[in-house]
Design a protein around this motif. Sequence first.
Motif, PDB file in Angstrom:
ATOM      1  N   LEU A   5       7.288   5.220 -13.637  1.00 56.41           N
ATOM      2  CA  LEU A   5       8.708   4.973 -13.882  1.00 56.41           C
ATOM      3  C   LEU A   5       9.525   5.183 -12.616  1.00 56.41           C
ATOM      4  N   LEU A   6       9.210   6.215 -11.862  1.00 59.95           N
ATOM      5  CA  LEU A   6       9.937   6.487 -10.616  1.00 59.95           C
ATOM      6  C   LEU A   6       9.738   5.349  -9.612  1.00 59.95           C
ATOM      7  N   GLU A   7       8.500   4.856  -9.501  1.00 62.91           N
ATOM      8  CA  GLU A   7       8.228   3.766  -8.558  1.00 62.91           C
ATOM      9  C   GLU A   7       8.912   2.475  -8.987  1.00 62.91           C
ATOM     10  N   VAL A   8       8.935   2.218 -10.294  1.00 64.98           N
ATOM     11  CA  VAL A   8       9.614   1.023 -10.815  1.00 64.98           C
ATOM     12  C   VAL A   8      11.103   1.082 -10.507  1.00 64.98           C
TER      13      VAL A   8
ATOM     14  N   GLU B 109       0.803  -1.224   0.000  1.00 61.00           N
ATOM     15  CA  GLU B 109       0.000   0.000   0.000  1.00 61.00           C
ATOM     16  C   GLU B 109       0.833   1.270   0.000  1.00 61.00           C
ATOM     17  N   ASP B 110       2.160   1.130   0.131  1.00 63.99           N
ATOM     18  CA  ASP B 110       3.036   2.306   0.045  1.00 63.99           C
ATOM     19  C   ASP B 110       3.187   2.782  -1.391  1.00 63.99           C
ATOM     20  N   SER B 111       3.017   1.874  -2.339  1.00 68.40           N
ATOM     21  CA  SER B 111       3.084   2.235  -3.754  1.00 68.40           C
ATOM     22  C   SER B 111       1.736   2.765  -4.208  1.00 68.40           C
ATOM     23  N   LYS B 112       1.750   3.836  -4.986  1.00 68.19           N
ATOM     24  CA  LYS B 112       0.499   4.446  -5.434  1.00 68.19           C
ATOM     25  C   LYS B 112       0.031   3.900  -6.783  1.00 68.19           C
ATOM     26  N   ILE B 113       0.972   3.356  -7.597  1.00 67.47           N
ATOM     27  CA  ILE B 113       0.623   2.976  -8.961  1.00 67.47           C
ATOM     28  C   ILE B 113       1.036   1.549  -9.323  1.00 67.47           C
ATOM     29  N   VAL B 114       2.233   1.108  -8.913  1.00 58.74           N
ATOM     30  CA  VAL B 114       2.793  -0.144  -9.453  1.00 58.74           C
ATOM     31  C   VAL B 114       2.766  -1.311  -8.479  1.00 58.74           C
TER      32      VAL B 114
END
Length: 281
Positions: free
Chosen positions: A209-212, A162-167
């Motif tokens: 891209l930043l999260e990846v 749940e810390d990731s917003k997209i990936v």
Amino acid sequence: MKLSIITINYNNGQGLEETIVSVINQTYRDFQYIVIDGNSTDGSRDVLEKYDKYIDKWISEPDSGIYNAMNKGAYFANGEYLLFLNSGDYLYNKNSLENLFKNNFHEDIVSCSLYTYSKKNICVQTPPRKISLYTFIDGSSLAHPSTLISKKIFLQVGGYNEDSKIVSDWIFFIEALIINNCSYISFPKIILSSFNCFGVSSTSTEQRLLEVQKYLGGKFPRIIEDYMSLKEEFISNSIYWIVSRSNFFKFLLIVPFKIINRVLRLRNYLGKRVGIYFIKS
């Protein structure tokens, strides 16, 4: 029960109704249907009440984001497999589930093809035949609206981060398939679902891209460093090979097409990448 279908929604009443209708019209009936609404204010609750008798469990309350809502839905699931089909997405046709469950499978992750659409493009995304880190290295992922996940594996991995917003769905598949080495099967000839490309994960390319990069750099720092070095070395060697040839301009025109053709053939042979086939662009 074989399957739990989970739909999450926030202020997308029209899309929610389209999704619900696609689910309740299925010829295959051995599933539980769960809807998690984030306390919408656009009339989504009216849609839920309209179809209340067709939904096994629904709630409408505040949540902390997409993946919190998806994890909440998984908590209520009784099925052997989970299918996350969010509002605005829908099962491809009334026989979608029946076509899939005609097959005898017991794998942890079961992935089918996905029909995707936007203002500019219509295409079909096919799942890879084989899985490796190479499948996910550039941010590509299995499509969650057309991928069944064993609830046992979902709980074992710990659900969605749940810390990731997209990936977080991409992270989940790496954790399940690469780190936990769970079993996998694909049915590329079966289009299970249709996906609306106007969602958060489809439009926030820069944030994705930043999260990846953050996840890969933290989880596989040495592997990623080697991968990027190999990519740079491949490009340098390719340029050197071209310029070292006689009749330079001839090769400059022909070689890029040969390289593209070889790469596509190699990817197809390896079967480790997600395939994209444009129907309209």
